[in-house]
Write a protein that holds these residues in place. Structure first.
Motif, short mmCIF file in Angstrom:
data_model
loop_
_atom_site.label_atom_id
_atom_site.label_comp_id
_atom_site.label_asym_id
_atom_site.label_seq_id
_atom_site.Cartn_x
_atom_site.Cartn_y
_atom_site.Cartn_z
N TRP A 40 0.82 -1.20 0.00
CA TRP A 40 0.00 0.00 0.00
C TRP A 40 0.87 1.26 0.00
O TRP A 40 0.57 2.22 -0.71
CB TRP A 40 -0.94 0.01 1.21
CG TRP A 40 -1.73 1.26 1.30
CD1 TRP A 40 -2.88 1.55 0.64
CD2 TRP A 40 -1.42 2.43 2.06
NE1 TRP A 40 -3.31 2.82 0.96
CE2 TRP A 40 -2.42 3.39 1.82
CE3 TRP A 40 -0.38 2.75 2.92
CZ2 TRP A 40 -2.42 4.64 2.41
CZ3 TRP A 40 -0.37 4.01 3.51
CH2 TRP A 40 -1.38 4.93 3.25
N ASN A 63 1.00 6.69 -6.77
CA ASN A 63 -0.21 7.47 -7.02
C ASN A 63 0.03 8.95 -6.77
O ASN A 63 -0.46 9.80 -7.51
CB ASN A 63 -1.36 6.95 -6.16
CG ASN A 63 -2.69 7.54 -6.54
OD1 ASN A 63 -2.88 7.97 -7.67
ND2 ASN A 63 -3.61 7.56 -5.60
N VAL A 72 2.23 1.71 -3.58
CA VAL A 72 1.19 2.15 -4.52
C VAL A 72 0.78 3.59 -4.22
O VAL A 72 0.57 4.40 -5.14
CB VAL A 72 -0.02 1.20 -4.47
CG1 VAL A 72 -1.21 1.75 -5.23
CG2 VAL A 72 0.37 -0.17 -5.00
N ILE A 74 6.78 -2.56 -5.24
CA ILE A 74 5.44 -3.05 -5.55
C ILE A 74 5.50 -4.52 -5.98
O ILE A 74 4.70 -5.34 -5.51
CB ILE A 74 4.77 -2.17 -6.63
CG1 ILE A 74 4.46 -0.79 -6.03
CG2 ILE A 74 3.52 -2.82 -7.18
CD1 ILE A 74 4.00 0.24 -7.04
#
Length: 121
Positions: A20, A27, A23, A50
């Protein structure tokens, strides 16, 4: 539930948290206008994080549920994550950037070792 199952689930939870984080960072970079390829490959640390943690999550879940090849898949994912830490350290990055990952990778290595040592039911 055996200790091996608990170790697999603990590995999966820790790796999912790291996934998380990876990511989320990608993002954030993309939301600021950079292309996805730059966010993942410049430098490739985001891609390694990742990829390694996704494989470790899958392996941890397989080991937690007592399925075959869970420990092996966890080992592969943790090895990729350790490669990330080694690449950051050897590239001369400030230790503030990679010290947390180094400590967490040690925990992941111990949990993966438990998956190989403890018997599967």
């Amino acid at each position: 539930m055996t200790m091996r199952n608990l170790a697999g689930f603990a590995l999966a939870v820790l790796a999912a948290w790291l996934l998380w984080g990876g990511v989320h960072a990608v993002n954030l970079i993309v939301s600021r206008g950079s292309p996805l390829s730059d966010a993942l490959l410049s430098p490739p640390t985001s891609l390694l994080r990742i990829l390694g943690t996704a494989i470790a999550v899958l392996g941890g879940l397989l080991a937690g549920f007592g399925k075959r090849f869970g420990a092996l898949l966890s080992l592969l994912g943790v090895a990729v994550f350790v490669l990330l830490v080694a690449a950051m350290a050897l590239s001369g990055a400030n230790s503030v950037l990679w010290m947390d990952e180094a400590v967490i990778s040690g925990i992941l290595v111990v949990l993966t070792g438990l998956l190989f040592i403890l018997p599967r039911n």
